[in-house]
Design a protein around this motif. Sequence first.
Motif, PDB file in Angstrom:
ATOM      1  N   HIS A 176      39.585 105.449 -15.507  1.00  0.00           N
ATOM      2  CA  HIS A 176      39.976 104.041 -15.538  1.00  0.00           C
ATOM      3  C   HIS A 176      38.998 103.195 -14.735  1.00  0.00           C
ATOM      4  CE1 HIS A 176      42.590 100.695 -16.238  1.00  0.00           C
ATOM      5  NE2 HIS A 176      42.749 100.453 -14.945  1.00  0.00           N
ATOM      6  N   ASN A 177      38.539 102.112 -15.358  1.00  0.00           N
ATOM      7  CA  ASN A 177      37.659 101.161 -14.691  1.00  0.00           C
ATOM      8  C   ASN A 177      38.392  99.825 -14.602  1.00  0.00           C
ATOM      9  OD1 ASN A 177      35.653  99.523 -13.707  1.00  0.00           O
ATOM     10  ND2 ASN A 177      34.173  99.947 -15.343  1.00  0.00           N
TER      11      ASN A 177
ATOM     12  N   GLY B 179      29.086 104.965 -15.513  1.00  0.00           N
ATOM     13  CA  GLY B 179      30.130 105.626 -16.261  1.00  0.00           C
ATOM     14  C   GLY B 179      29.741 105.860 -17.712  1.00  0.00           C
TER      15      GLY B 179
ATOM     16  N   TYR C 166      36.679 105.263 -20.922  1.00  0.00           N
ATOM     17  CA  TYR C 166      35.676 106.007 -20.162  1.00  0.00           C
ATOM     18  C   TYR C 166      36.059 107.489 -20.090  1.00  0.00           C
ATOM     19  CZ  TYR C 166      33.566 101.721 -18.208  1.00  0.00           C
ATOM     20  OH  TYR C 166      32.932 100.530 -18.034  1.00  0.00           O
TER      21      TYR C 166
ATOM     22  N   ARG D 188      37.410  97.039 -13.705  1.00  0.00           N
ATOM     23  CA  ARG D 188      36.592  95.910 -14.152  1.00  0.00           C
ATOM     24  C   ARG D 188      36.476  95.841 -15.672  1.00  0.00           C
ATOM     25  NH1 ARG D 188      31.020  95.181 -11.164  1.00  0.00           N
ATOM     26  NH2 ARG D 188      31.126  93.335 -12.498  1.00  0.00           N
TER      27      ARG D 188
ATOM     28  N   GLY E  68      32.561  99.605 -10.315  1.00  0.00           N
ATOM     29  CA  GLY E  68      32.750  99.544 -11.761  1.00  0.00           C
ATOM     30  C   GLY E  68      31.477  99.623 -12.560  1.00  0.00           C
TER      31      GLY E  68
ATOM     32  N   GLU F  70      32.444 102.736  -7.467  1.00  0.00           N
ATOM     33  CA  GLU F  70      33.618 101.979  -7.029  1.00  0.00           C
ATOM     34  C   GLU F  70      33.521 100.514  -7.436  1.00  0.00           C
ATOM     35  OE1 GLU F  70      34.097 102.490  -2.870  1.00  0.00           O
ATOM     36  OE2 GLU F  70      34.638 104.623  -3.000  1.00  0.00           O
TER      37      GLU F  70
ATOM     38  N   LEU G 248      30.938 106.809 -12.450  1.00  0.00           N
ATOM     39  CA  LEU G 248      31.400 105.423 -12.388  1.00  0.00           C
ATOM     40  C   LEU G 248      31.553 105.046 -10.921  1.00  0.00           C
ATOM     41  CD1 LEU G 248      32.506 102.939 -13.983  1.00  0.00           C
ATOM     42  CD2 LEU G 248      34.780 103.962 -13.738  1.00  0.00           C
TER      43      LEU G 248
END
Length: 471
Positions: free
Chosen positions: A309-310, A347, A318, A312, A344, A342, A340
């Motif tokens: 999960h991103n 990835g 992802y 941003r 964002g 921190e 990825l």
Amino acid sequence: MAMMILMLLLFLQSLTSSIKATTAKTNRGVSFSYPHFQRLDVKQSIEETKLNLTREIERKEPNGKLRLVHRDKMMSLHHRDHHDHEQRFSDRMKRDVKRVASLTGQLRYEAEAFGSDVVSGMEEGSGEYFTRIGVGSPPRSQNVVIDSGSDVIWLQCQPCHQCYHQSGPVFNPADSASFTGVSCSSAVCNRLENAYAGCSQEGRCHYQVSYGDGSYTKGTLALETLTIGGTTIQNVAIGCGHKNQGMFVGAGGLLGLGGGSMSFVGQLGGQTGGAFIYCLVSRGTGSSGSLEFGRESMPVGASWVPLVHNLRAPSFYYVGLSGLGVGALQVPISENVFSLTEQGEGGVVMDTGTAVTRLPAAAYNAFRDAFIAQTTNLPRASGASIFDTCYNLNGFVSVRVPTVSFYFTGGPILTLPARNFLIPIDNVGTFCFAFAPSPSRLSILGNIQQEGIQISVDAASGFVGFGPDVC
């Protein structure tokens, strides 16, 4: 003599154990480490680039599946002059470059299963796939692009102040008894987020979406009934586009399958648990792939990879990638190249709308060099478009090539069919290594590499599964 016999028995036991271990790994679905080479059918691939895919797209399908059609097939039906494969390929790559630039730019800031079929059509140089859905009451058939990197569902609508060419008539809201406009004060309008474009004088909610290749759609938001594979879904928020421009040739609109709340998957919510399965049929064939929603039983033997999960970019899917393989070797690339951050950045995104897989430059260069080192037996050709590694296979019936694999975080290994990484760019035998460097730290797994592999996305559980079934 007894010592020699004992040593021979120990060797045979070790060899048997190794074979069993390899077989066990193969049986987990698409995790393969042996054999390390495979055959690419050159003659068949070239013949398929010459096919004029003029089969009729619309046909009755059984409930439960959506038919996905590669947009190139639509172009071949309505633009017969688009017959030069090399030119179509060049145009497709130009659009793909723009889409990737758009994705990287954005990243800087319970019902029964149902679905339809998927058909590939690379012959006109397009990177998208189509499915056919019914819109309105009574339902009117529309071909729409499927896009896992987009959230908004939209159609070209009458009155059409500015429209591109599509197959079939433009949707007319006046012909539908279920079409309902959305007001600016509606909670649905507030969910548009980046696609929100303001209000009309009548208080109607406006939307606007722009894409990386310069395409866009502008219009009003509405609630409408969609029919997919015989299943009817009411009150789906869609964009009714009155001003549309771009490279959607043949399609009446777009079905967003991203992870956001306004995508088709997001709007289905608990009805399907956020799960869908798709299989993008291999290009050049006349067969169909599929798109299904809400299947209760996921494929047995699939290799499951956690979704990442991103915050941003919550709409993108992802996955964790730890490395790349060529033949028997894992290419020496730091896993951090695919991580990825921190913030964002970086990835690995899976995207049905991007054709060619992009990798950060350091990873791509090492990957490409490893492939070149194991294909010294093949005659080279000049680079073409975004590809710098090409081969002249004119006159070959088939060739022996090393396997190419993705090593996912947690252990699963996805080994690609040869046609998913060596693709013809003309109809005389020029094949290219179908990967390219990314303009940023972001990696994108494109649809050429996904073709022919059944892929299950289960956003609620946080996993994506690969195989073992094929289209």
